[in-house]
Structure formats: C-alpha cells, structure tokens
Scaffold this active site. Structure first.
Site, mmCIF file in Angstrom:
data_model
loop_
_atom_site.group_PDB
_atom_site.id
_atom_site.type_symbol
_atom_site.label_atom_id
_atom_site.label_comp_id
_atom_site.label_asym_id
_atom_site.label_seq_id
_atom_site.Cartn_x
_atom_site.Cartn_y
_atom_site.Cartn_z
ATOM 1 N N THR A 13 0.787 -1.288 -0.071
ATOM 2 C CA THR A 13 -0.147 -0.141 0.011
ATOM 3 C C THR A 13 0.796 1.245 -0.212
ATOM 4 O O THR A 13 0.346 2.337 -0.231
ATOM 5 C CB THR A 13 -0.962 -0.047 1.194
ATOM 6 N N GLY A 14 2.206 1.219 0.335
ATOM 7 C CA GLY A 14 3.036 2.319 0.275
ATOM 8 C C GLY A 14 3.334 2.897 -1.241
ATOM 9 O O GLY A 14 2.889 2.154 -2.012
ATOM 10 N N VAL A 16 6.341 2.898 -2.947
ATOM 11 C CA VAL A 16 7.021 2.055 -3.611
ATOM 12 C C VAL A 16 6.252 0.812 -3.909
ATOM 13 O O VAL A 16 6.422 0.189 -5.179
ATOM 14 C CB VAL A 16 8.348 1.560 -2.743
ATOM 15 N N LEU A 85 8.967 -2.361 1.713
ATOM 16 C CA LEU A 85 8.489 -2.118 3.244
ATOM 17 C C LEU A 85 9.345 -0.940 3.545
ATOM 18 O O LEU A 85 10.520 -0.867 3.169
ATOM 19 C CB LEU A 85 9.004 -3.253 3.900
ATOM 20 N N ASP A 86 8.821 -0.241 4.951
ATOM 21 C CA ASP A 86 9.454 0.772 5.425
ATOM 22 C C ASP A 86 10.725 0.065 6.149
ATOM 23 O O ASP A 86 10.525 -0.871 6.600
ATOM 24 C CB ASP A 86 8.484 1.275 6.284
ATOM 25 N N CYS A 156 18.127 5.786 -4.495
ATOM 26 C CA CYS A 156 17.880 6.252 -5.614
ATOM 27 C C CYS A 156 18.872 7.438 -6.517
ATOM 28 O O CYS A 156 18.922 7.535 -7.525
ATOM 29 C CB CYS A 156 16.315 6.882 -5.794
ATOM 30 N N HIS A 256 15.589 12.781 -10.767
ATOM 31 C CA HIS A 256 16.617 13.408 -9.877
ATOM 32 C C HIS A 256 17.869 13.699 -10.668
ATOM 33 O O HIS A 256 18.253 13.287 -11.497
ATOM 34 C CB HIS A 256 17.454 12.357 -8.879
#
Lengths: 365, 365, 365, 365
Positions: A13-14, A16, A85-86, A156, A256
């Site tokens: 759900t995040g 990423v 995941l965090d 990143c 970036h």
C-alpha cells in the site's frame, strides 16, 4: 510461450509498493498474485486498503486481490518477492522471508551494507548477482533445498550517480575523485505525507537525512568487485575513490538531477570525445540478456545546452535509460556533466523489476 | 542632517531598475530624481511607463517622475547614476555618462572585465574602489575637472560564492580549488518574459547562458588585488585558483542557493571550528563604515541541518546578509557548505546601492 | 504614552501562534508576556520549543520566554489572550479561560457557531462586539467581577468573501444570492505537515474539509445583526441570502483568491460605477477608531485586467487591506469580481490582533 | 486492413502542431506525411526546424520530413489537414486550403463564430458535422468536385464545460443558468514563451485574455442545433441560457479544472442520483462509431471527496475522458460539480484527431 512466474509485493500500500504494482501489470514474465501489507490492511481488497496516489490508475488485476499479512507462508508460491517495506519493518520481515527460502528484492536500506548481500543498480553491476548464483550452486551441490536470499536495490540518488561511471571505469580505469550535487524529486520521499508543500513552494531544502552518506558509501560497494570466493563484495577504499555528495530537495515530482564532476586515476585522462563515446556505446548486460524492461539505450548523451530536464527527459526508455548532458571539461577535476535518472524507476521499484528479470535470465529464480 | 545627494536610475522600467527604485525610497543619503528609459517611455510619467511587477507597491515619490531618455545631460545633477540597463544598450550609454563626468554604478556585464573598472561585491571587496580614489586624486592634483567613472556590480551568483570566501582567505590564506553548483532563482532572469512557466513547473533547467563562465572569471577578479599603481585589478591566475561552476535554474522566486566545496592552498587546513568562527566573526568594511544598508551580520552561520532555505532565510539583514549552512568536511576537497544569497539585493540592485553608500563614505561622490 | 497591556498567546508553537508572535513584536498597545503550549513544550524557552517556520526571524523578545501550560492561572495578568489552539484542545481550554474571567480572541472554530459569541471579521462587523459590551455593562451594573468572554475570528476564506459585501449591503441593501469559488493558499493548512508537496506540485486539490460549509454558514452570521437585547447575533436565513462555495487548494503560499458573483435583493441593481465607488469609499470602523493595524484603504479596487494576484497584492496595508479586481457585470447574477485577502493576516492571527485593538478602543479590555 | 489516409499538419513547429504529431504517430487511420510551417522552417528537416518541448520524444517518423510552406499545393494529397496555426495566420491560410478543396480541422479561433462552420467538441456535438455532410452531398448532387471545408475545434476551457452538460440536457432538458470558474493549465498558453514563470510561481493570474467571452459564446453554439436546412448552427439565445465564466491561470502543466454550477429550466430538477447516473451512462457518438481515440468511458464520475485532481486524473482514457467530481446540490442554482479535462487532448489537438476520426467514420473524408 513460457508460463509466468508468480510474484508478490511486500509493503503493497506504500508508495514503492504501488509502483511495483504498476510495473507488474501486464508483465511478460511475472504474475503478481500476493500483496502484503500491515495488519490494518490485511483481509481487505487492495482497492479498499490503498490510498492510490499514482498518475496512472490502479490496474484492474490488483483491485480485488485480498491483502495478506507480511508472513512468508502467504508468499510461498512466489518465485520472487518485491519489498517496498519501510525500514522500520523490513529488517525482520525480509530476514524471515529469506530464511523461509524466498528470493527477496528489496528497496529498503536495511541490508544494503551487508557485504554478502548484492547491492544492485541493474544497468550497472548485475555481475554482483554472482553471489546469489554461488549460493544457489553451493546448496545444489550440497543437496540442500534451494536457499532464500536478499538482493538490495540501491538508493535512488546513487543509481543516477553510478550509471555513467560504469562505462567510464570500464573504458578508462578507476575514477578516484567524485563530487555530486543533487536536485532530488519529491516522489523519493513518498506521500504520507512526504515533503510538506510549504517546504517546496518557492523553496529548496538543502538536506535529505542520510542521503549523502548513502551516496558516498553505496558508490564504493556498487563499483567494487565480487570477492574471489564469490560470497561477498569487496568495497572500494578511500584510497581507491573519494566521493562527496551534497543533496537538495526541489519542487520536481519525478527525476533526480545530479551535477557531477570526477577525476580519473590514470592521467592524462581520455578526451572529451572519448568520454562521450564511451557513454553512448555502453550497453548494459540486462539489454544484452534481452530483459523485458532493459533500456534500448542505456545512457542518452544529450548535446543540447539546456538538457537533460526532468519534465522532458525522465521518461526515456520508460525511465530505465539515464540521460547525461553538458559533458564538458572541469577546471578542478577532469570532467563535469549533468545526470538525470528517474528515481522511482531506475532508482527504486523499477530497478527491482529489472533485477528480477536479470535473476530470471540467469536462472536464479 | 546632511543634504541628500541627487541620484538617477538608467533602465528604470526594467526589473533591475524597479528594484533600484524600491531600494531608494526613503533612503537617508540619496534622493532619486531622474529616471531614464527607452525613447518609448521617455516623456511619460513613470507610473504610466512601467509594468510594475514587484511584490511591494510602486513608491509614491516615483509615480509622477517624468521619464527621461538615457542622455547624460538629463542626469548632470546626479552624484551617482545607477544603471539597470540591458547589456545591448549599457555599453554605449554608460561610456557616454562616464565621459560626461558622471559616476555610474552598473549592473550590466559590459565593463566587468575591464581591469581598470572595479568589479565589486560590496560586502567583499570594497577596497578595489581605491582605483576610483586614485583616479579622482590624480585629476585633482592635475587640476582637471572631476572625472567620471564606472563601477560594476558582480554577477548575482558570483556574489553569493565569494562572500564566505573572503573571510576564509583573510584568515587562512588562499583557496586554490573551488567548485560550486547553483540553484538559481527566477528573478535573476527578469520578467519580460524571463523564464517560461513551463520550464520551471515540475522541472529544472541545468543551464544559464554565460553564467558559469562569469562565476569562474569574476571570482578571480574579485579575490584579486589592486595593482601597485592603483589603476587596475590584478586577477588571480589559474595557478592561484581554479574554479568550476555548474548553474541550474529552479522554481524559486528570489534567493540563489549554492552548494560549494573548496580547498585551501595552505595545508593542513584550518579546523571546522576555525572555519565557522572566521565566517561568523567577519565584519565587512561597509558595516565598519556605518553604511545605511550594510548588514548587521555579514555572514550568518546556521547550525540547523536543513538550512539555509530561500523562503526562510533570504531576507536576513534585508537581503544584505549571506547565510551559510551545513559547513562540514568534504571528502574530496577540504570543506563544503551551502550558501544562500539574495540575488536581487546583494547580487544586483541592492549591491549597487551599498556600493554607492561606500563611495559616499569614502568621499568619492 | 500609555502603558501597554499584557497579553498572552495560546498554542504558541503552532503556525497561528507563530503569526500572533510576529504581529505582536513592537506592538504599540500590547506586550506579549505569556506563551502557552502543550506540556511537551511547557518549561522550555520558546526558542527551544518551537520549530519556527516563518519567513521573518523569530523576534528577540520571544526567544527566552519560558513556555507555560495552557492554564488560566498563568495568564491571569493578561488583558487579552490570543488563541491559536487546535480545535481538539480549544474547546475546553478557551472555556476554562473565559470562566476564569479572561478575554479570549480565538482562531479556533469551536465557538464560532454559538450565537452569543461574536464572530468577527474586524474590517467588516466590529459592531457585533456590542455583545461583549453589553455583557461587561451588565456585570458592572450587577456589581459582579468583570466577566470573561470569547470572541471568534472567522474562517480565513469567509473573511475575504464578506469584506467587499459589507459596503455593498450598507449602500444598496441586502445581497440574496452569492457564489464563491476559492483558490486557497497553503499557509491556511499550517505546516505540520500541512498540505503534502505532491498534492500541490502541478496540481489542484478541489476540496478542503469543512471549508465550504464554514463559508456558507459564517457569512450568514457575520452579515447578520445583533439582537435587540444585545446578547446574541441573529443569523440571516436562507430566505435572506443563499450562499454557495466551492473551495480549492492551490500552490500559493499566502493569499486566498476568490472568484465571486452575487445578486442584490433590490432590483434594478446599482450601476457598475456605483458598486466600485461603494467599495472604494468604504472606511472600516477600525480605521475610524484609529486602530494601529487598521488598513489605510480597506478595499483596494484594482483596474488592471489581471489583478489582484497573490504574489503582488497580498501585502497591501500589511495584509489588512483586501484587494478587489475585475469588477464586472455577471450574466447570471448581477456582478462578479475577484477578491484577494491575506489569509494569515485578515483571515487569521492578524484579524485577532485587530479585534483586540478594537476591543481596546471600545474600552472592553 | 484498410489503407491509411494521408494527412498534414499546419503550424507544425508550434505547441499545438507538436501535439498533433505526437497523436498521429502510429495512428491506425492516418499517416502524417506533410508538415507545414513558416518560411523560416520550410525546407528544413522537421527535427532541425522544431524546438521540441513535449514530455514524449519526437517520433522517429517525423524527424526527417522536410517542412513545407503552408500552401495548399503541398497538401493536395491530404484527406484532412490539421491546423495548429496561430490566429494571425490561420484566417488566410485555412480559407485558401478550404477553397482548394481541402478538409481542414482547425484549432484556431478565426472561424469558430461563422455559423456555417461546425464548432465541435467531439465527445459532445459531432451531430453538427451534418453541415459538412450536407455540403458534400449537395456538391455530389450538383456534380461539382468535392468541396473543401473547415471544422473548428472549440476553445479548451469550453470543451470541459460542455462535456458533462450534454448528457444532462439530453436527459433532463435545457440548462438555463450556468456559472464556471476555471483553474487553467499553462500548456494552454503554449511555450514561446507562454506564461512567465514569475507569474505562476506562488501566484494565480485571474485573467486570460478573451477566454471568458469564448466560454460564454461557444457554449451557446455547441449546445445549439443544426438549422433545418442543415447549413448553419442555430445558437442558443440569452433567453435559452445565460453563461458566466471566470478564468484563472494556475501552476498546473496540463488539465483544466472547472468549478461549475447550473440550473435546469424544467423544475423541479432531477435528483442527485439521476444527475450522476446520466453522467455515468453517457456514451458519446464517437465511442458508438468505434473511433480509435474515443474514450471507453466518456465521463468519469468520481466519488472521492478530493477528486478530480489534474495530476492524478487528467490522463483518463488518454485524456479523451472527462472527470467529474463532487457532484452535489448547490444552494444558489441546482447543482455544482468539479470538472477536469485535458486541455491539450480533448481541448485542442486531441479533439482535432477525434473529429477527423468521426469525419472518416461518417465517410466525409
């Protein structure tokens, strides 16, 4: 036509996780069947559990998948599990998955610095996956069950930095001094809440926690070599290369920009034309392997004065190609240039997908 | 109370001219009486001639001034003339004014590279104005009429770069390597039309025409010394200092952010604390002279991780103070830091006003 | 020179609290001595407790004030207490303060809809403060101690809406239909975290929770009249006026833009010139009372096609003046126009200060 | 497989022309072979003539096309010519093309108000193309050569406004009052230079020259009916519908947001559910005809409070679908809602392509 491999996503759900789902829609090799998230989301249909914030719509195939908890059991059919995941949770969960014999490709930072865990920018150092191959082979020889393993996606901003360095090092030998000032996109910080609007409206934030250290350290691992026994990566030392990063957050959604300069160990350095030719001619291994997401052109050398620009160039090769512009001599080191990379593609979820494609091509899945 | 000196502004309808007018409203030393612009504007009331685009309202005193053509005759009562002329016109007009015996403080680039024209960042190198003093004195000795002269304001991004270097060089000797990556504000490009909106919405433009060369060249003049005969500035050579600049345009209205790193010629370099102390203790000559616009604190050394930020810090000391943050060791050179300066104040019109205040304090007007 | 009244601020570390502090620096009538915040901040010096995020620096006078808890006892010397409390806490705390005999001017929404609590836009309906006067007088007659009271500041977008309506209603009678579409600034949402950056970069959010209802309801109270017994405000009914609001969040730091249209009850309506003249001629009561922060010009009627604009016009009269532009006939109702008001000044903390100045001028403090 | 029709683009180097080229790459019905631009560009390869500023790369097929002057002769093989000409040139050139027997689909405003020229929003009023059909049929009957004709694309902000009105009018009869406040994207203003960056950074411009009048007028034509003799469009009168528009430029790249409210002539109005159902059930004729670019869902009715948002919703159905959110009762008129449409797709070049697809489906090419 070959049968697709079943895959899963952790942290679905995040931000990423959402990107993993987008990139796995209609994938020719992978079929996403298992979505893992926190216990608050588990048991719900994904469409009900997620606050979808992507510019593309939530793919139909994912809407009705019932979210699982992040337990290895629910993912046991998966040839590979992508982790968004965090870092607060990734450490424990990814280790559990590995121990359950699962292949984990993780965007979390937790295991990046373990020397026996490959830290991969897929257009740069897929050869480090040899560590995985060796582990699988050893188990096979020993008659053990197929072991699990973790492969880490780089930070990143590191991805954009090392991409153009790889062909240069291959062509002209080591780079021993390297500076990078970044102008980083908001999407790198997620969206719950991510960067506050007041911080980026008519503003720059000249600091991203931990980022400079990641760039300086990860570069030494990614440009390092696999050890002779093929079990670890030998990091470059400070004697090999010194890296200095200055990181800024700017009002850009994706992409970036990095202003870099560098010096070759071997002097005199190659000519400007040689440098550009080396960048242009570079074909990453994933392209040679015919991986689905591999860029047609790994590095785009742009000749217009005012390019690359995030809005105009970030989507080259669907974000898997890196753009380089303004390659020119540097009065302090040897050369300077502007590098643009798509942070959520080659710098995060997209890199995970391409890593898995390489693992598949190498028969490691 | 002393009588105010009459002053004029060339290019009064342009963006730099408008800033001159704002800064001269209620000035204790100067009374702005003459506004020069193109023949299209000449003869009109200023309020009718200008497309005023400042965040502060057009000061009342200026509204009814009838705009003059840019001829020396109209400005002959002026103790000093501030030029915000476009470089297409500045060359001829400023020279005519100088030859007519007028003192010109110019924001145009045309005469910056003449070695007998002082190129001044008023909080950095007012000692270069000695060239003016010498010229005036020579004329006086010769019994000639008071000669005219031109003083140039530096490029905006150069101003921010050299401000923190000055105290460091004074304290610890020469800097021989210097790199700077800038994130520059829109106001530096004016507004007719300036930078197109589509170029800065969700975007970075990694190029500003001529800017990098200006930074690299001007630094060598500003950090140079007046010649023995006091008629020219001796530029630093490539052997003295090598400077590398990378310039970007970003979505910020005012305030240039620069990520810089540098190496001292004398090794070992000073400690981090010594560097910060030198910056903090620096009192520019304009402050010592008691100039009206001189900053109370020339360089603000900020200790919070995420500062300076344009929106929060650009107005320190009304834009005449420069903010420095994140001073730390650099793995490639000696130190790196983030510098923020207000480009339209210390980097353009505001610098012109402070230069004139210094000229006044030195009795050169 | 009169002695300054001691005042306090509740919710001092929040965004509204910070604005109160800025506006009270060097105030001629008030001396800010007490700062209240949560127990986490209590006991700390304000400079250590706050995450200061204003574009102006934290005033020196406030830096060393030791933060109190939000208990009436600590504020008992205060002639007035400004509340920037979050609505989660404001209900209980403000009531406690009122019961302790304190005058509270609150930016919270909790008591806005109590008919015996004045809801004030200081340039619009200070006459509603008569409720306070009546209460004080009644207590005096009864020989009771001076009672406490709460005065509420209106919602920020309501303030801009009603400002130009007041003179029109005074001049031409009731308005019976009113529509408003807002383009609201980020600062209205605070900054912890406020609006996420990804929501406002290259984007509009066409929704602000509760805002439309506030505008539609509050307008009926502010344009209503004090009851005959001077104890409540009689709201306008749906028969008197129907209001429709559509609220959007946009990438603007300060300044709410509202596109409004309206119809007069009395037909035919006044002419366009009459409408503009009424707006231009309006002098709010605070100006007549000589209040320190009252605008010199209450409503600025701009004639340029493309004004008002937030960046250029929000700071007129230090944000206490409202700008109106593009006043023109409306094909559906009678007239339409664009209104710009500074949301943190006339729409929040600034309004609180001006309300207190009016209370002082009326001898209600 | 049918043979593709040859088509051309006028004004090919401009922003609308560039969009035509992107949308015609790999088009199943059309093959773009002729590119017309000014004499400065004529004779050059397109890649050399254009300053390509799209977020997608210049398609390969177009790079080497040699640019023609805008003369009918060069386009005589074209079944349809798309015009992205500036209005300064469109009048003469498009008329010449029509007289040469060519079919022109134009984004310019020049002929929009001619009653015998269809003004088309392809998802709304393709039935107005009957005028073209009648003209072709009359010529055929008369044995004349196939006549040329011009079809105009509506203004971008009009397209979004009328899209949801069409099904409502079809279902529930005329709308007699309509207000719209727009928040319009930068791309509508082109990019040479388009809207200056300083105008949209931390700002709103509450004015777009001519735009409000276009919305108010064009709505009456698009919602009007073809005359009995099929040669003109009968405009709605002020008695039929009164429209009021307020237009703002905001910092959004693509996607016009419009806050609209409206009243039905027939009272009582339909219920909220009926309104939403009508919007949801609407299938535009282009979809029924199976046109390649026709949206799968013409109008997306979003139920989340804070949608539609430009960044998240503008690309639904590749920009050919319109999103509607926050449909709710309006205290002043009957209903209000937020409409989002992609201004360069359904509001400009994209509309032209879909119009041509409809013309093809109707055998008018």
């Amino acid at each position: 036509m070959s049968i697709k491999k079943t895959v899963g996503v952790l942290g679905a759900t995040g931000s990423v996780g959402q990107r993993f789902i987008l990139l796995l829609a209609d994938h020719p090799n992978f079929e996403l069947k298992v979505l893992g998230a926190s216990h608050r989301s588990a048991g719900k249909k994904y469409a009900d559990a997620v606050n979808w914030k992507q510019t593309e719509l939530l793919p139909e195939f994912a809407q009705n998948i019932v979210v699982s908890e992040c337990k290895a059991d629910a993912f046991k059919e998966c040839a590979v599990v992508f982790s968004g995941l965090d870092s607060d949770y990734a450490g424990t969960i990814e280790k559990e998955f590995e121990q359950a014999g699962l292949a984990v490709v993780s965007n979390a930072k937790n295991y990046r610095r373990d020397t026996d865990v490959p830290l991969i920018v897929p257009i740069v150092n897929p050869e480090h996956l040899e560590i995985v191959g060796e582990k699988l082979e050893a188990a096979q020889k020993a008659g053990s069950t197929k072991p699990g393993y973790i492969v880490c996606i780089s930070n990143c901003s590191t991805a954009g930095l090392v991409a153009p360095l790889k062909p240069l090092v291959e062509s002209f030998g080591p780079i021993d001094l390297l500076t990078a000032t970044t102008l980083q996109a908001l999407s790198g910080a997620g969206f719950s809440p991510g960067v506050p609007g007041m911080d980026v409206l008519d503003n720059i934030v000249p600091y991203i926690g931990g980022e400079e250290d990641k760039m300086e350290w990860e570069t030494k691992k990614i440009l390092g070599a696999v050890s002779e026994d093929k079990t670890t990566v030998d990091l470059l030392s400070d004697e090999d290369i010194r890296v200095s990063a200055q990181c800024n957050r700017v009002a850009v959604s994706d992409g970036h920009t990095e202003c870099i300069s560098f010096r070759f160990k071997n002097q005199p350095p190659p000519s400007l034309d040689q440098v550009k030719k080396s960048l242009r001619d570079y074909v990453c291994e994933a392209s040679k392997l015919g991986c689905h997401s591999a860029p047609k052109q790994t590095i785009h050398v742009l000749e217009q004065n005012d390019r690359p620009q995030p809005r105009l160039d970030r989507n080259r090769d669907a974000g898997y190609g890196v753009s380089v512009g303004r390659v020119r001599e540097d009065p302090v080191l040897d050369y300077k240039m502007v590098v643009l990379s798509h942070n959520t593609v080659i710098g995060a979820a997209g890199a995970g997908i391409l890593i898995a494609e390489i693992l598949l091509a190498k028969n490691y899945l």
